[in-house]
Structure formats: C-alpha cells, structure tokens
Write an enzyme that holds these catalytic residues in place. Structure first.
Site, PDB file in Angstrom:
ATOM      1  N   TYR A  85       0.417   9.302   8.623  1.00 20.24           N
ATOM      2  CA  TYR A  85      -0.301  10.387   9.043  1.00 20.24           C
ATOM      3  C   TYR A  85      -0.367  10.557  10.789  1.00 20.24           C
ATOM      4  O   TYR A  85      -0.536  11.535  11.445  1.00 20.24           O
ATOM      5  CB  TYR A  85      -1.846  10.379   8.778  1.00 20.24           C
ATOM      6  CG  TYR A  85      -2.525  11.113   7.461  1.00 20.24           C
ATOM      7  CD1 TYR A  85      -1.252  11.387   6.507  1.00 20.24           C
ATOM      8  CD2 TYR A  85      -3.647  11.421   7.009  1.00 20.24           C
ATOM      9  CE1 TYR A  85      -1.574  11.871   5.168  1.00 20.24           C
ATOM     10  CE2 TYR A  85      -4.038  11.744   5.859  1.00 20.24           C
ATOM     11  CZ  TYR A  85      -3.124  12.282   5.160  1.00 20.24           C
ATOM     12  OH  TYR A  85      -3.368  12.670   3.718  1.00 20.24           O
ATOM     13  N   GLY A  86      -0.372   9.100  11.285  1.00 14.00           N
ATOM     14  CA  GLY A  86      -0.571   9.223  12.724  1.00 14.00           C
ATOM     15  C   GLY A  86       0.486   9.984  13.656  1.00 14.00           C
ATOM     16  O   GLY A  86       0.160   9.857  14.831  1.00 14.00           O
TER      17      GLY A  86
ATOM     18  N   CYS B  22      -9.561   6.508   7.108  1.00  9.87           N
ATOM     19  CA  CYS B  22      -8.434   6.794   7.590  1.00  9.87           C
ATOM     20  C   CYS B  22      -9.066   7.450   8.891  1.00  9.87           C
ATOM     21  O   CYS B  22      -9.480   8.460   9.157  1.00  9.87           O
ATOM     22  CB  CYS B  22      -7.640   7.870   7.302  1.00  9.87           C
ATOM     23  SG  CYS B  22      -6.225   8.687   8.115  1.00  9.87           S
ATOM     24  N   ASN B  23      -8.608   6.813  10.153  1.00 10.34           N
ATOM     25  CA  ASN B  23      -9.169   7.024  11.569  1.00 10.34           C
ATOM     26  C   ASN B  23      -8.533   8.390  12.060  1.00 10.34           C
ATOM     27  O   ASN B  23      -9.241   9.144  12.529  1.00 10.34           O
ATOM     28  CB  ASN B  23      -8.826   6.061  12.336  1.00 10.34           C
ATOM     29  CG  ASN B  23      -9.848   4.718  12.207  1.00 10.34           C
ATOM     30  OD1 ASN B  23     -10.706   4.571  12.912  1.00 10.34           O
ATOM     31  ND2 ASN B  23      -9.380   3.870  11.337  1.00 10.34           N
ATOM     32  N   THR B  24      -7.270   8.591  11.635  1.00 13.18           N
ATOM     33  CA  THR B  24      -6.779   9.767  12.184  1.00 13.18           C
ATOM     34  C   THR B  24      -7.466  10.977  11.465  1.00 13.18           C
ATOM     35  O   THR B  24      -7.637  12.052  12.239  1.00 13.18           O
ATOM     36  CB  THR B  24      -5.054   9.757  11.874  1.00 13.18           C
ATOM     37  OG1 THR B  24      -4.496   8.670  12.055  1.00 13.18           O
ATOM     38  CG2 THR B  24      -4.440  11.104  12.247  1.00 13.18           C
TER      39      THR B  24
ATOM     40  N   CYS C 223      -7.451   1.985  13.135  1.00 12.76           N
ATOM     41  CA  CYS C 223      -6.422   2.266  11.864  1.00 12.76           C
ATOM     42  C   CYS C 223      -7.068   1.353  10.973  1.00 12.76           C
ATOM     43  O   CYS C 223      -6.820   0.096  10.825  1.00 12.76           O
ATOM     44  CB  CYS C 223      -5.140   2.403  12.297  1.00 12.76           C
ATOM     45  SG  CYS C 223      -4.085   2.602  10.608  1.00 12.76           S
ATOM     46  N   THR C 224      -7.313   1.903   9.781  1.00 12.34           N
ATOM     47  CA  THR C 224      -7.810   0.718   8.671  1.00 12.34           C
ATOM     48  C   THR C 224      -6.559   0.142   8.112  1.00 12.34           C
ATOM     49  O   THR C 224      -7.202  -1.088   7.817  1.00 12.34           O
ATOM     50  CB  THR C 224      -8.245   1.593   7.533  1.00 12.34           C
ATOM     51  OG1 THR C 224      -7.332   2.699   7.016  1.00 12.34           O
ATOM     52  CG2 THR C 224      -9.766   2.418   7.859  1.00 12.34           C
ATOM     53  N   HIS C 225      -5.596   0.454   8.461  1.00 16.70           N
ATOM     54  CA  HIS C 225      -4.481  -0.566   7.960  1.00 16.70           C
ATOM     55  C   HIS C 225      -4.388  -1.700   8.700  1.00 16.70           C
ATOM     56  O   HIS C 225      -3.705  -2.715   8.257  1.00 16.70           O
ATOM     57  CB  HIS C 225      -3.090   0.178   8.105  1.00 16.70           C
ATOM     58  CG  HIS C 225      -2.532   1.230   7.128  1.00 16.70           C
ATOM     59  ND1 HIS C 225      -2.922   2.466   7.095  1.00 16.70           N
ATOM     60  CD2 HIS C 225      -1.694   1.023   6.194  1.00 16.70           C
ATOM     61  CE1 HIS C 225      -2.440   3.134   6.066  1.00 16.70           C
ATOM     62  NE2 HIS C 225      -1.500   2.353   5.416  1.00 16.70           N
TER      63      HIS C 225
ATOM     64  N   ASP D 147      -7.108   7.643   2.080  1.00 17.86           N
ATOM     65  CA  ASP D 147      -6.321   7.444   3.276  1.00 17.86           C
ATOM     66  C   ASP D 147      -5.107   7.928   2.665  1.00 17.86           C
ATOM     67  O   ASP D 147      -4.551   8.046   1.884  1.00 17.86           O
ATOM     68  CB  ASP D 147      -6.331   5.659   3.455  1.00 17.86           C
ATOM     69  CG  ASP D 147      -5.488   5.093   4.442  1.00 17.86           C
ATOM     70  OD1 ASP D 147      -5.786   5.926   5.481  1.00 17.86           O
ATOM     71  OD2 ASP D 147      -4.887   4.120   4.255  1.00 17.86           O
ATOM     72  N   SER D 148      -4.032   7.352   3.829  1.00 19.65           N
ATOM     73  CA  SER D 148      -2.646   7.878   3.747  1.00 19.65           C
ATOM     74  C   SER D 148      -2.078   6.669   2.826  1.00 19.65           C
ATOM     75  O   SER D 148      -0.850   7.098   2.117  1.00 19.65           O
ATOM     76  CB  SER D 148      -1.930   7.963   5.143  1.00 19.65           C
ATOM     77  OG  SER D 148      -2.030   6.697   5.702  1.00 19.65           O
TER      78      SER D 148
ATOM     79  N   GLU E  94       3.094  -0.606   5.113  1.00 19.43           N
ATOM     80  CA  GLU E  94       3.567  -0.008   3.738  1.00 19.43           C
ATOM     81  C   GLU E  94       4.872  -0.410   3.514  1.00 19.43           C
ATOM     82  O   GLU E  94       4.959  -0.463   2.183  1.00 19.43           O
ATOM     83  CB  GLU E  94       3.573   1.460   3.962  1.00 19.43           C
ATOM     84  CG  GLU E  94       2.433   2.025   4.466  1.00 19.43           C
ATOM     85  CD  GLU E  94       1.411   2.137   3.333  1.00 19.43           C
ATOM     86  OE1 GLU E  94       1.990   2.187   2.101  1.00 19.43           O
ATOM     87  OE2 GLU E  94      -0.013   2.425   3.424  1.00 19.43           O
TER      88      GLU E  94
END
Length: 281
Positions: free
Chosen positions: A45-46, A76-78, A185-187, A13-14, A153
């Site tokens: 990344y988005g 990571c969905n992106t 988004c996994t976040h 992931d980012s 983050e």
C-alpha cells in the site's frame, strides 16, 4: 446486545504486517474471536495514492460489515494515516487506527523521535502531527522505507541486502541522536532482530501494535462489547493467494493457518472519491 458481543473483531492489513497486531490480540484479549483480512492482491500500500487507499479501505470495511464484525482495527499505518478519519463516520462499528496509540507511547518514552514508515505514511506527516499535538516540544524525524514491506512479504528478512537497507534507512535517524524509534508500519516489527543489531540499546523501540490493542480493550469495555462465549478459531482471508499467505505467516503464528480467498465488493463511487481526495493533497 449479546449477539454483537460475540461477533468477531476485524483486523486488516495489506499482508502479514497485521500479524503483529493479531499476536497482541492473542496475548491481551485471548477471549475474543478474530477475523483477519490481508489485501495481498494489492500490496504494498505504501506507494499508492491516497484516493486509492481510501477506496481499498472502504471495500474492506464493507466486506467486514457483511461478516458482522463488532469492531475493526486498521493494522496498517498507511490506511490509518490516509483513510481513518474519512471512514469512521461511514460505518456503525468502532474503527481504530495504529498511529495515535503509537504516538502516545512514543512521547512517554522520549523527545527525539524517529519514525520509519512507508512513503505514503511519511508523506502524510501523520506521526509528526499526532506526536506534536501531544507534546509540542518533541522533535520528530520521519524516514520512508519503501523496500521493507516487499522484502518481508518475499521472506527475505535474513538476507544481507535487508540489513544493508535497514542501515541505509536508519543512519539519518541515528545521526540525529534519536532516543525513540517508532515502527510506523506494522510489518516492521518482523525486522526487529535486524533493527536491534543496528540501533543502540539506549533507543526505545515502539511497536504501535501493543498500544492499539490496549485501546481496543478500553473501547470494548466502554461499549460493553466484550465477548461472553469462548473464542472461535481465527478466520483468515486474503484477496490474493491463500497458500502463499499461509506459508509465509507460519513462522510468526507457529502453525499453517487455513486461509480463504475473498473477492471484495467494488465501490462504484471510487472515481469520485479519488478526485476529492487528490484535491486535498
């Protein structure tokens, strides 16, 4: 075959978003060893162009191949929206994305589906396409939430500003009377307490992390790749500051992980790839 079976599952992931997938792996597949990589030097990344995301994904997968992973989950969905199909044929291990499992789960829960995601994922229409391929009658509304990943983050989840932004992003979906909300988004699973304070309890919340791990378990069984030895401790690596990642992730892991810094291999063909991908947009 036994050597491959006991290789780790790679997750990337980012940043800390992929920890939602990691926790599901701990819960559903506790016998598996895991390699977790966070591209923290280049998050978020988005807001990046698709060609750049594709380059990053190729670099990460090349490094993971060098670490002898047996499977990779794009947490990571992106990346799943913009790069999954392009790279699946380039590597000799299974690569799973989060969008299709999330879409399948959403259509089982409702017909009026809201998706909150990064701008790049929203622009790709990946969720709408996946959901409507499964159920053409489903209605889908996608809202880009560019501030969520930086806020998470920066460990600002509980600040009033974060709740204000969540209300702003969710209001158009609530106005559509959605019955299902997908964390695109996994976040965003890290914001669930905030989100639950805004959306009605009748709205089904879909965390694709749960369902991509279910898909991974099926893939491991199908390919006879289940681990045969006790799991090794999870290995954590980042492209940015190891200390920052370790301190931030402690609240979700329950411990301070040992984190190593990694320099990814540079893809010399990236410039050509960018041009090719931009032509598709």
């Amino acid at each position: 075959m036994r050597e491959i079976q006991n290789s780790p599952i790679g997750i990337f992931d980012s940043g800390v978003g992929g920890l939602t997938v990691l926790r599901e792996l701990y819960r559903q597949l506790p016998q598996e060893s895991i390699l977790y990589f966070a591209d923290t030097a280049r998050l978020p990344y988005g807001n990046r162009p698709s060609g750049e995301i594709l380059q990053f994904v190729r670099e990460i997968l090349t490094w993971m191949a060098q670490q002898n992973v047996k499977m990779v989950i794009m947490a990571c969905n992106t990346s799943s929206a913009l790069a999954l199909e392009a790279v699946r044929q380039e590597f000799d291990f299974p690569i799973l994305g989060v969008i299709l499992p999330g879409a399948k789960a959403a259509v089982k829960q409702g017909q009026r589906i809201g998706v909150i995601s990064t701008p790049a994922t929203a622009k790709s229409n990946a969720y709408r396409q996946a959901i409507q391929e499964i159920d053409p009658n489903a209605q889908v509304w996608q809202i880009p939430c560019p501030e969520f990943v930086p806020l998470i983050e920066q460990n600002r989840i509980w600040e009033p500003y974060t709740k204000q932004m969540a209300q702003l992003y969710l209001q158009p979906l609530l106005a559509r009377n959605i019955d299902t909300l997908v964390y695109g988004c996994t976040h965003y699973r890290h914001l669930e307490t905030v989100i639950k304070g805004i959306v009605p309890p009748t709205v089904n919340l879909i965390d694709p992390a749960r369902y991509v791990v279910q898909a991974a378990e099926k893939e491991l069984k199908l390919m006879a790749l289940g681990q045969t030895r006790p799991a090794l401790p999870t290995r954590f690596a980042v492209s940015g500051c190891p200390q920052t990642f370790s301190q931030l992730s402690q609240q979700w892991l329950g411990y301070h992980p040992t984190v190593e810094s990694v320099s990814l291999p540079t893809m010399v063909t990236a410039a050509v790839t960018w041009e090719e991908v931009e032509m598709l947009e």
